[in-house]
Design a protein around this motif. Structure first.
Motif, PDB file in Angstrom:
ATOM      1  N   UNK A 459       0.729  -1.122   0.046  1.00 24.10           N
ATOM      2  CA  UNK A 459      -0.210   0.149   0.186  1.00 24.10           C
ATOM      3  C   UNK A 459       0.831   1.328  -0.126  1.00 24.10           C
ATOM      4  N   UNK A 460       2.116   1.244  -0.180  1.00 22.76           N
ATOM      5  CA  UNK A 460       3.065   2.360   0.158  1.00 22.76           C
ATOM      6  C   UNK A 460       2.673   3.502  -0.865  1.00 22.76           C
ATOM      7  N   UNK A 461       2.643   3.108  -2.125  1.00 18.53           N
ATOM      8  CA  UNK A 461       2.261   4.213  -2.794  1.00 18.53           C
ATOM      9  C   UNK A 461       1.031   4.924  -2.435  1.00 18.53           C
ATOM     10  N   UNK A 462       0.073   4.224  -2.141  1.00 18.55           N
ATOM     11  CA  UNK A 462      -1.167   5.081  -1.494  1.00 18.55           C
ATOM     12  C   UNK A 462      -0.911   5.846  -0.403  1.00 18.55           C
ATOM     13  N   UNK A 463      -0.310   5.306   0.560  1.00 13.02           N
ATOM     14  CA  UNK A 463       0.279   6.020   1.708  1.00 13.02           C
ATOM     15  C   UNK A 463       1.045   7.236   1.307  1.00 13.02           C
ATOM     16  N   UNK A 464       1.811   7.063   0.487  1.00 10.96           N
ATOM     17  CA  UNK A 464       2.525   8.051   0.159  1.00 10.96           C
ATOM     18  C   UNK A 464       1.881   9.423  -0.218  1.00 10.96           C
ATOM     19  N   UNK A 465       0.986   9.188  -0.826  1.00 13.14           N
ATOM     20  CA  UNK A 465       0.075  10.377  -1.643  1.00 13.14           C
ATOM     21  C   UNK A 465      -1.281  10.846  -0.616  1.00 13.14           C
ATOM     22  N   UNK A 466      -1.114   9.793   0.673  1.00 13.21           N
ATOM     23  CA  UNK A 466      -2.477  10.123   1.214  1.00 13.21           C
ATOM     24  C   UNK A 466      -2.257  11.397   2.441  1.00 13.21           C
ATOM     25  N   UNK A 467      -3.073  12.116   2.823  1.00 15.19           N
ATOM     26  CA  UNK A 467      -2.884  12.976   3.964  1.00 15.19           C
ATOM     27  C   UNK A 467      -2.761  12.169   5.337  1.00 15.19           C
ATOM     28  N   UNK A 468      -3.574  11.227   5.338  1.00 12.80           N
ATOM     29  CA  UNK A 468      -3.678  10.526   6.373  1.00 12.80           C
ATOM     30  C   UNK A 468      -4.026   9.109   6.342  1.00 12.80           C
ATOM     31  N   UNK A 469      -3.735   8.315   7.179  1.00 12.53           N
ATOM     32  CA  UNK A 469      -4.121   6.843   7.043  1.00 12.53           C
ATOM     33  C   UNK A 469      -5.120   6.266   8.274  1.00 12.53           C
ATOM     34  N   UNK A 470      -6.017   5.640   7.857  1.00 12.75           N
ATOM     35  CA  UNK A 470      -7.016   4.938   9.029  1.00 12.75           C
ATOM     36  C   UNK A 470      -7.031   3.462   8.813  1.00 12.75           C
ATOM     37  N   UNK A 471      -6.483   2.800   9.787  1.00 11.93           N
ATOM     38  CA  UNK A 471      -6.864   1.227   9.753  1.00 11.93           C
ATOM     39  C   UNK A 471      -7.829   0.792  10.963  1.00 11.93           C
ATOM     40  N   UNK A 472      -8.533  -0.344  10.629  1.00 15.77           N
ATOM     41  CA  UNK A 472      -9.368  -0.891  11.505  1.00 15.77           C
ATOM     42  C   UNK A 472      -8.771  -1.930  12.454  1.00 15.77           C
ATOM     43  N   UNK A 473      -7.615  -2.337  11.963  1.00 14.05           N
ATOM     44  CA  UNK A 473      -6.796  -3.128  12.901  1.00 14.05           C
ATOM     45  C   UNK A 473      -5.385  -2.844  12.941  1.00 14.05           C
ATOM     46  N   UNK A 474      -4.823  -3.462  13.826  1.00 11.52           N
ATOM     47  CA  UNK A 474      -3.101  -3.130  13.963  1.00 11.52           C
ATOM     48  C   UNK A 474      -2.814  -2.370  15.077  1.00 11.52           C
ATOM     49  N   UNK A 475      -1.752  -2.406  15.794  1.00  9.39           N
ATOM     50  CA  UNK A 475      -1.554  -1.638  16.918  1.00  9.39           C
ATOM     51  C   UNK A 475      -0.557  -0.817  16.839  1.00  9.39           C
ATOM     52  N   UNK A 476      -0.001  -0.244  17.714  1.00 11.23           N
ATOM     53  CA  UNK A 476       0.992   1.020  17.603  1.00 11.23           C
ATOM     54  C   UNK A 476       2.381   0.682  16.803  1.00 11.23           C
ATOM     55  N   UNK A 477       2.697  -0.479  16.693  1.00 15.83           N
ATOM     56  CA  UNK A 477       3.875  -1.041  15.947  1.00 15.83           C
ATOM     57  C   UNK A 477       3.362  -1.589  14.482  1.00 15.83           C
ATOM     58  N   UNK A 478       1.836  -1.509  14.278  1.00 20.50           N
ATOM     59  CA  UNK A 478       1.605  -2.287  12.998  1.00 20.50           C
ATOM     60  C   UNK A 478       2.342  -1.430  11.904  1.00 20.50           C
ATOM     61  N   UNK A 479       2.354  -1.977  10.483  1.00 16.29           N
ATOM     62  CA  UNK A 479       3.032  -1.513   9.471  1.00 16.29           C
ATOM     63  C   UNK A 479       2.594   0.051   9.372  1.00 16.29           C
TER      64      UNK A 479
END
Ligand code: PEP
Ligand code: MG
Length: 915
Positions: A459-479
């Motif tokens: 997902x890195x390319x999408x993360x790169x252009x996004x203003x922010x990321x929201x995930x339903x799962x994963x902790x403080x050291x998730x990807x």
């Protein structure tokens, strides 16, 4: 525990024993108090403040504080000892004598407030009861004496409402329904439109509701009211809200709250009465201005309830000029006295001012910096003290845009997840990385927020252009968390209430459906997720004020601060924030780039070593170019480069996706080249499948089974180092082997690195100094630290994996059970957020000591996420590590936290941090 237990005169078997000679109750009144500001542990913040203000001669309604030991007794035994009751009665009589009135007396009643107050401020988490002492008789006396029956019945109904819901758990709704019905019937718009008659009728109706739910009558005995209210406040220490707040703020469950019983003063006695809060400085900007708000003709809870809009404190100058001047003078005196910004509560009763609370005010990071500097300038504090007035965790505030808090902000709240990476993000919803890129557009003009169940490296390319990321799962050291922190991008992770449906491009939260393109706003500092487009406040990263504070703090700092950065842009950013090198360059991130992943995949699919080497040769120039960029950006500073760490299947598409794709092609055209390729890919994906990839074929195990990968990476590092050194820059490469569990793995990889280094130096006819070391991220590596240190020149604790392997908690899945663990007090906080000193910390200390004993020159650092977390940094300082390494946007935090830890040692400061 039963909050309704009333003390009895006969001795019960489980009578809690009072510690001999314990002073449970502290009196304050007429200029003298038993306690003072140093006694927060016993009296709570509020009680200590009331005592201190009384001693300073300020107008404080008299009363007494029942100390926290009584609460602890109550928690242990479900009731307090007879000694507490005895001391409370003594204090009550003293208060009655002082005021010349008796609690709930039919002729001249004394009324009191009963308020909680713990050592650490827990705003609004525990309970308060006002107007206590009113009953069917004293209400008449109050009406007569105040010449205001409306006020008397309003006070009585408020008491029944508060007492009923807090002590007897009568549903608030039951009272509200009666109140609203009466308003409707009387066609009253505001509460204040109801007259005495109407309020009297409400009181009668409240009594019935009380009896129905509590199965007994509202107590007419004032002493019974007081005892029950006190116990209810003790009981409220353990309510869900308070427990949750303590978890979030790492406050111990064992402390207990004090109870303050104080003569009532009324802000609702008419147009010369009122109540409010004020600050000696602006808590959001730090500006030195008298700040606050108040409501005329109101009681405390009206301000909080937000039913009426309070007035700015400056308006008081016009309405009650004398009181305004007095308040100003008192607040200034209090600030001088406490030598910190104060946050105060006051009430004005018929033109007379009373102070009800003072405490060090909470403030934003920006305000903290400004206030500390101004106070040094004003001669109120020294620069050494100013160092501690800024909470390092809050420096993020200065580096990130924030959401602008408006009155209606909270009403837009959708859900709350983990505050994984701070800042604010406001954008259109997208549900895949490709859609993020498409919607953001080539110039990234359209702000998008990428929502995923969880992110993966793909997902890195999408993360790169996004203003922010929201995930339903994963902790403080998730990807998502780690990558966004590295990028300095806002992220809310593990928002479990969100159901993401990638297919229909929608998400559902508590029944609300949001679709692609809808606006959403994230607050990465608190984990809040809002619907709609909220406004933001911009960042101010090189704030001169902050630089000044750092210039006072940093001479104390013993540990170096480096950054975790993988690409030149991040390295430059880190350097701008003052990083003194790179502590972790994760080389795998370089392979996820669009132009590289095909070569990486080809390398993984290779049938034999020869083919693998051919593909690696294609990756070599790309990797070398990356390293050149990073070395140049860090000219003069060390750069720790870690060899490939993740399992290879992470670079391949997901098995399920491939199967779907193959099935689709099979249905259409039987024979195609693409189909054959996909089948081959699927076979390899299945080949590489592991049940526990985190414990699988990763880290140095890759380099040991495929030495040619380590060779290529070492070659890229040394060729880059020589190239940059040739241009006159100073390079200090440190090659780091991941996931080593013992000395043999270390020795195996070191041999390859040293051989390649010599080959490159001979080819290029130039040498550079370098080091070879290891990450310490397995308990076995800690236990064998002395043996490993014989082979390694440096250790870098990978506390993400070390926490994972020590606890046996998966760093990516912990959020499934963490909330329940925290709730039940099994762990105090997320161990991936703040280092577990007892377990993981012990391993860190042990490995450092053993490692250094075997190799006195051993350099020791830490590059897990804990390297940017203030309380963990304090621990690393105490172990004597050489440096911490954290994501670029946490460098300032780490610098200040490391400096504070050292200064605290040197100056023997208890703690000056303003929380
Ligand atoms: C660690 O495990 O602490 C570490 C820094 O490595 P990674 O997060 O890449 O596994
Ligand atoms: Mg690791």
């Amino acid at each position: 525990m039963d909050a309704t237990a009333v003390p009895e005169t006969t001795t019960r078997p489980r009578e809690p024993s009072a510690a001999a000679g314990t002073k449970y109750v502290y009196f304050f009144g007429s200029g003298r108090a038993d306690g003072n500001k140093e006694m927060k542990a016993e009296l709570g913040g509020k009680g200590a403040g009331l005592a201190e203000m009384t001693n300073a001669g300020l107008p404080v309604p008299p009363g007494f504080t029942i100390q926290t030991e009584a609460c602890r007794e109550y928690m242990r035994a479900g009731r307090v000892s007879a000694e507490v009751d005895r001391q409370m009665l003594d204090a009550l009589h003293r208060l009655e004598d002082l005021e010349g009135r008796k609690l709930g007396d039919a002729a001249s009643p004394l009324l009191v407030s009963v308020r909680s107050g713990a050592q650490a401020s827990m705003p609004g988490m525990m309970d308060t009861i006002l107007n206590l002492g009113l009953n069917d008789e004293s209400v008449l006396a109050l009406a007569r004496r105040s010449d205001n029956p409306r006020f008397a019945y309003d006070s009585y109904r408020r008491l029944m409402q508060m007492f009923g819901s807090i002590v007897m758990e009568v549903p608030k709704q039951a009272f509200e329904e009666i109140f609203e019905a009466k308003k409707k019937k009387r066609r009253a718009k505001l509460d204040t439109d109801l007259d005495a008659q109407a309020l009297q009728e409400i009181v009668t109706a409240y009594k019935k509701v009380y009896r129905k739910h509590a199965r007994r009558d509202f107590p007419q005995s004032p002493l019974e009211q007081l005892t029950l209210a006190r116990n209810a406040v003790f009981h409220s220490w353990d309510n869900d809200r308070a427990r949750h707040y303590r978890r979030m703020n790492q406050i111990s469950d064992d402390l207990g709250t004090a109870v303050n019983v104080q003569a009532m003063v009324f802000g609702n006695l008419g147009e010369t009465s009122g109540t409010g809060v004020s600050f000696t400085r602006n808590p959001s900007t730090g500006a030195k201005e008298f700040y606050g708000e108040f409501l005329m003709n109101a009681q405390g809870e009206d301000v909080v309830a937000g039913i009426r809009t309070p007035l700015h404190i400056s308006e008081m100058k016009k309405i009650l000029p004398g009181v305004y001047e007095q308040l100003r003078e008192i607040t200034q005196r209090l600030e001088k006295h406490y030598r910190d910004m104060q946050d105060m509560e006051f009430t004005v009763m018929e033109g007379r001012l009373y102070m009800l609370q003072t405490r060090n005010g909470k403030r934003t990071g920006m305000a903290a910096v400004r206030i500390a500097l101004d106070m040094v300038e004003e001669g109120l504090i020294t620069p050494d003290e100013a160092i501690f007035r800024v909470d390092p965790g809050q420096l993020y505030d200065l580096l990130m845009p924030r959401l602008k808090e408006e009155k209606d902000t909270e009403s837009k709240l959708l859900t709350t997840g983990l505050p994984a990476s701070p800042g604010a993000a406001v954008g259109h919803l997208v549900f895949s990385a490709d859609d993020a890129v498409a919607m953001a557009g080539p110039a990234k003009k359209t702000p998008v927020v990428l929502v995923r169940a969880e992110t993966t490296p793909e997902d890195i390319h999408g993360m790169e252009v996004a203003a922010g990321i929201l995930t339903a799962r994963g902790g403080m050291t998730s990807h998502a968390a780690v990558v966004t922190r590295g990028m300095g991008k806002c992220c809310v992770a593990g928002a479990g209430e969100i159901h993401v449906d990638e297919k229909s491009r929608s998400m559902t939260v508590r029944g609300v459906v949001l679709r692609e393109g809808d606006w959403i706003s994230l607050d990465g500092g608190t984990g809040r997720v809002f619907r709609g487009k909220l406004d933001t406040v911009p960042a101010s990263p090189d704030d001169p004020g902050l630089m000044k504070i750092l210039s006072w703090a940093e001479p104390y700092r013993k540990m170096g601060v480096r950054a975790n950065a993988d690409i030149p842009r991040d390295a430059r950013q880190a350097r701008a924030f003052g990083a003194e090198g790179i502590g972790l360059c994760r080389t795998e991130h370089m392979f996820f780039a669009e132009d590289r992943i095909p070569h990486m995949r080809a390398m993984i699919l290779a049938q034999n070593e020869k083919e693998r080497r051919r593909e690696l040769a294609k990756l070599l120039p790309m990797q070398r170019a990356d390293f050149i960029g990073v070395f140049e950006a860090m000219d003069g500073f060390p750069v720790t480069i870690r060899l490939l760490d993740p399992p290879l299947h992470e670079f391949l598409p997901r098995r399920e996706e491939l199967m779907v794709e193959i099935a689709r092609l099979e249905m259409r055209r039987r024979k195609s080249g693409k189909l054959a390729d996909l089948r081959r890919l699927l076979a390899r994906v299945e080949d590489l499948h592991e049940f526990n990839p985190m414990l699988g074929h990763r880290g140095c195990r890759l380099g040991i089974t495929y030495p040619e990968i380590s060779e290529m990476q070492a070659r890229a590092i040394f060729e880059a180092a020589v190239a940059v050194a040739r241009k006159g820059a100073k390079v200090h490469p440190e090659v780091m082997i991941p996931l080593v569990g013992g000395p043999k793995e270390m020795a195996h990889q070191k041999k390859i690195i040293q051989r390649v280094a010599e080959e490159v130096f001979a080819e290029k006819k130039q040498r550079v100094d370098y080091m070879v070391g290891t990450m310490i991220e397995l308990p076995r590596a800690c236990l064998l630290a002395d043996d490993i240190a014989e082979e390694a020149e440096f250790f870098s604790f990978g506390t993400n994996d070390l926490t994972q392997t020590t606890y046996g908690f998966s760093r990516d899945d912990i959020n499934r059970f963490l909330p329940s663990y925290v709730e039940q007090g099994i762990v105090k906080q997320d161990p991936f957020g703040a280092l577990d000193r007892k377990g993981v910390g012990q391993l860190v200390r042990w490995a450092t000591e053993r490692g250094r004993a075997a190799n006195p020159k051993l350099k020791v650092g830490i590059c897990g996420e804990h390297g940017g977390e203030p309380s963990s940094i304090e621990f690393f300082h105490s172990v004597g590590l050489n440096y911490v390494s954290c994501s670029p946007f946490r460098v300032l935090t780490a610098r200040l936290a490391a400096a504070q830890a050292a200064a605290r040692d040197k100056l023997k400061m208890e703690t000056g941090r303003t929380k």
